[in-house]
Structure formats: C-alpha cells, structure tokens
Motif scaffolding. Structure first.
Motif, PDB file in Angstrom:
ATOM      1  N   ALA A  86       0.841  -1.199   0.000  1.00 11.24           N
ATOM      2  CA  ALA A  86       0.000   0.000   0.000  1.00 11.24           C
ATOM      3  C   ALA A  86       0.874   1.246   0.000  1.00 11.24           C
ATOM      4  CB  ALA A  86      -0.899   0.005   1.232  1.00 11.24           C
ATOM      5  N   PRO A  87       0.410   2.332  -0.598  1.00 12.78           N
ATOM      6  CA  PRO A  87       1.191   3.569  -0.547  1.00 12.78           C
ATOM      7  C   PRO A  87       1.437   3.966   0.907  1.00 12.78           C
ATOM      8  CG  PRO A  87      -0.633   3.780  -2.102  1.00 12.78           C
ATOM      9  CD  PRO A  87      -0.848   2.495  -1.356  1.00 12.78           C
ATOM     10  N   PRO A  88       2.646   4.411   1.240  1.00 14.14           N
ATOM     11  CA  PRO A  88       2.946   4.768   2.630  1.00 14.14           C
ATOM     12  C   PRO A  88       2.057   5.891   3.153  1.00 14.14           C
ATOM     13  CG  PRO A  88       4.927   4.949   1.246  1.00 14.14           C
ATOM     14  CD  PRO A  88       3.812   4.539   0.354  1.00 14.14           C
ATOM     15  N   ARG A  89       1.694   6.824   2.277  1.00 16.67           N
ATOM     16  CA  ARG A  89       0.815   7.926   2.653  1.00 16.67           C
ATOM     17  C   ARG A  89      -0.272   8.072   1.597  1.00 16.67           C
ATOM     18  NH1 ARG A  89       2.232   7.285   6.834  1.00 16.67           N
ATOM     19  NH2 ARG A  89       3.346   8.591   8.346  1.00 16.67           N
TER      20      ARG A  89
ATOM     21  N   HIS B  43      -1.357   5.121   7.649  1.00 19.07           N
ATOM     22  CA  HIS B  43      -1.211   5.466   6.227  1.00 19.07           C
ATOM     23  C   HIS B  43      -1.807   6.810   5.823  1.00 19.07           C
ATOM     24  CE1 HIS B  43       0.513   1.706   4.541  1.00 19.07           C
ATOM     25  NE2 HIS B  43      -0.016   1.178   5.621  1.00 19.07           N
ATOM     26  N   LEU B  44      -2.696   7.366   6.623  1.00 18.86           N
ATOM     27  CA  LEU B  44      -3.310   8.624   6.207  1.00 18.86           C
ATOM     28  C   LEU B  44      -2.334   9.788   6.315  1.00 18.86           C
ATOM     29  CD1 LEU B  44      -6.910   8.562   7.733  1.00 18.86           C
ATOM     30  CD2 LEU B  44      -6.303   8.514   5.298  1.00 18.86           C
ATOM     31  N   ALA B  45      -2.331  10.629   5.298  1.00 16.28           N
ATOM     32  CA  ALA B  45      -1.601  11.889   5.350  1.00 16.28           C
ATOM     33  C   ALA B  45      -2.223  12.771   6.435  1.00 16.28           C
ATOM     34  CB  ALA B  45      -1.670  12.580   3.988  1.00 16.28           C
ATOM     35  N   PRO B  46      -1.531  13.828   6.870  1.00 19.54           N
ATOM     36  CA  PRO B  46      -2.044  14.648   7.977  1.00 19.54           C
ATOM     37  C   PRO B  46      -3.482  15.128   7.782  1.00 19.54           C
ATOM     38  CG  PRO B  46       0.233  15.230   7.548  1.00 19.54           C
ATOM     39  CD  PRO B  46      -0.159  14.236   6.484  1.00 19.54           C
ATOM     40  N   GLN B  47      -3.853  15.483   6.561  1.00 23.84           N
ATOM     41  CA  GLN B  47      -5.212  15.956   6.299  1.00 23.84           C
ATOM     42  C   GLN B  47      -6.081  14.870   5.662  1.00 23.84           C
ATOM     43  OE1 GLN B  47      -5.961  18.973   7.494  1.00 23.84           O
ATOM     44  NE2 GLN B  47      -3.818  19.080   8.145  1.00 23.84           N
ATOM     45  N   GLY B  48      -5.607  13.635   5.696  1.00 23.94           N
ATOM     46  CA  GLY B  48      -6.323  12.555   5.032  1.00 23.94           C
ATOM     47  C   GLY B  48      -7.611  12.165   5.741  1.00 23.94           C
ATOM     48  N   LEU B  49      -8.493  11.494   4.997  1.00 19.59           N
ATOM     49  CA  LEU B  49      -9.799  11.098   5.509  1.00 19.59           C
ATOM     50  C   LEU B  49      -9.997   9.593   5.390  1.00 19.59           C
ATOM     51  CD1 LEU B  49     -12.050  13.852   3.864  1.00 19.59           C
ATOM     52  CD2 LEU B  49     -11.077  13.854   6.179  1.00 19.59           C
TER      53      LEU B  49
END
Length: 210
Positions: free
Chosen positions: A99-102, A130-136
C-alpha cells in the motif's frame, strides 16, 4: 492470462450498482480535487472503477484479500489510467504491504459487519499509519445507533448475519467511534444514505473542539 482481458472475471454486486452514485456524491463533496485513495475490501471492483472514472484527479489503489476479487477488480478497472493494479491486502495484516505509505483517503464499504469485530480496530490502526495529515477515512455501511431506531430491515439483516457467522453483525456506531479515538482519529461527519446505510468520515484528532 491477464484477468483484465477476461470479461467473465467480472463479478457483479447489485448493491454496489445501486449505491455508487449516492456515495460518489459525498466523495465529490468531501474530497479535495486530487489525491491518492486506498480502497480496502474492494470486492467486485465496481466502486473502484466508477469512482476512479468520476474523480480524474485521484489515483485509486484497490485491494482485497480474495484472489477472485482481485481478478474481478482488474477486469472492471481495465483501461482506467488512474487505477493501480489491485493489491492483495487483509485489513488484519500488521503491515499493509504494497500500500502507498501515505494516502489522502482510505475508503471502505460494507466490511465491518461481515468481518470479526477485530477488523474495526485493524482498520483504524491501518488508517492511522497510512493517512496523510489531512487525510480522511471514509466508511460506508449499516450501523446501529443508540439514539436512532434501527430499521426492521437492518434488524433482520443483523440476525441473518449472526446466524451465518456469530462473529458477524451490524456494529454500534459508538463502538466504532471508540475504536477510531483509540487510533487517534475522530468522526467528522455522519451522512445518512439510502437503504438505511451511513457514510462516516473520520480525520486525525488534532485535539481541537468537537
């Protein structure tokens, strides 16, 4: 042979056909114009194909633990330039290898009620990794709410699930939220969907007001 070249590999879910447009409408509202999405338990691949085609600024990474599902996903998504090859991934895996790291979004539909309860904690922990800081994290399916009467159809569905496997069943929304908080996430939004389903949007808990 590449399963994408075999139309018979496509599996079909009438429910996915019915709910894809209402879900897409919410995705178009809550997601930014572009990003990378990881879909957990992609199933037939109908959602991956539909959402990737309708969200051209997004790269879609579908996944599923089932080889048959992976073949179906590849067949549905053949020729779509923004869909990565489906990844064999079980939400319980300690590491989501490949999976993509972020990622900017993690999407999962109709998983928690047809998996053991441990899948919820595993999903939240994986999202936190795995979620970026603003990820959902976007979760779709039927849930039980303490302050909302459960529809008779959902009660019957829950009873049928538990008869098929005692580890299955509709999950209490409060319990799902608790697992999210344990992983450092909080629910930002609850969207009522057709057929007595919900779409839940989680984000990182930054400690601000709720």
């Amino acid at each position: 042979m590449d399963p994408a070249a075999v139309p018979e590999a496509r599996r079909h879910s009438p429910a996915a056909e019915r709910n894809r447009e209402p879900i897409l409408a919410v995705l178009q509202r809550v997601l930014p114009p572009r990003g990378v999405a990881l879909e957990i338990a992609s199933g037939t691949g109908q959602h991956a194909a539909h959402f990737a085609a309708a969200l051209p600024g997004w790269t879609w990474q579908p996944s599923d633990p089932s080889p048959d599902a992976l073949a179906s996903i590849a067949a549905w998504c053949a020729g779509l330039p923004h869909v990565r090859p489906p990844l064999r991934l079980d939400v319980h895996d300690a590491e989501w290898r490949g999976a993509p790291p972020r990622v900017d979004a993690i999407y999962v539909a109709n998983l928690l009620h047809i998996a053991p309860w441990s899948a919820c904690a595993a999903l939240m922990a994986g999202a936190a990794r795995h979620l970026a800081p603003q990820g959902l994290l976007i979760v779709y399916g039927p849930f039980v709410e303490h302050d909302v009467p459960t529809a008779p159809s959902n009660l019957a569905f829950d009873a049928d699930l538990r008869q098929r496997d005692p580890a299955w069943g509709l999950r209490a929304l409060d319990d799902v939220d608790t697992q999210a908080r344990c992983a450092g996430l909080r629910r930002r939004e609850r969207v009522a969907m057709p057929a007595n389903n919900l779409l839940l949007v989680y984000e990182r808990d930054t400690g601000g007001p709720q």
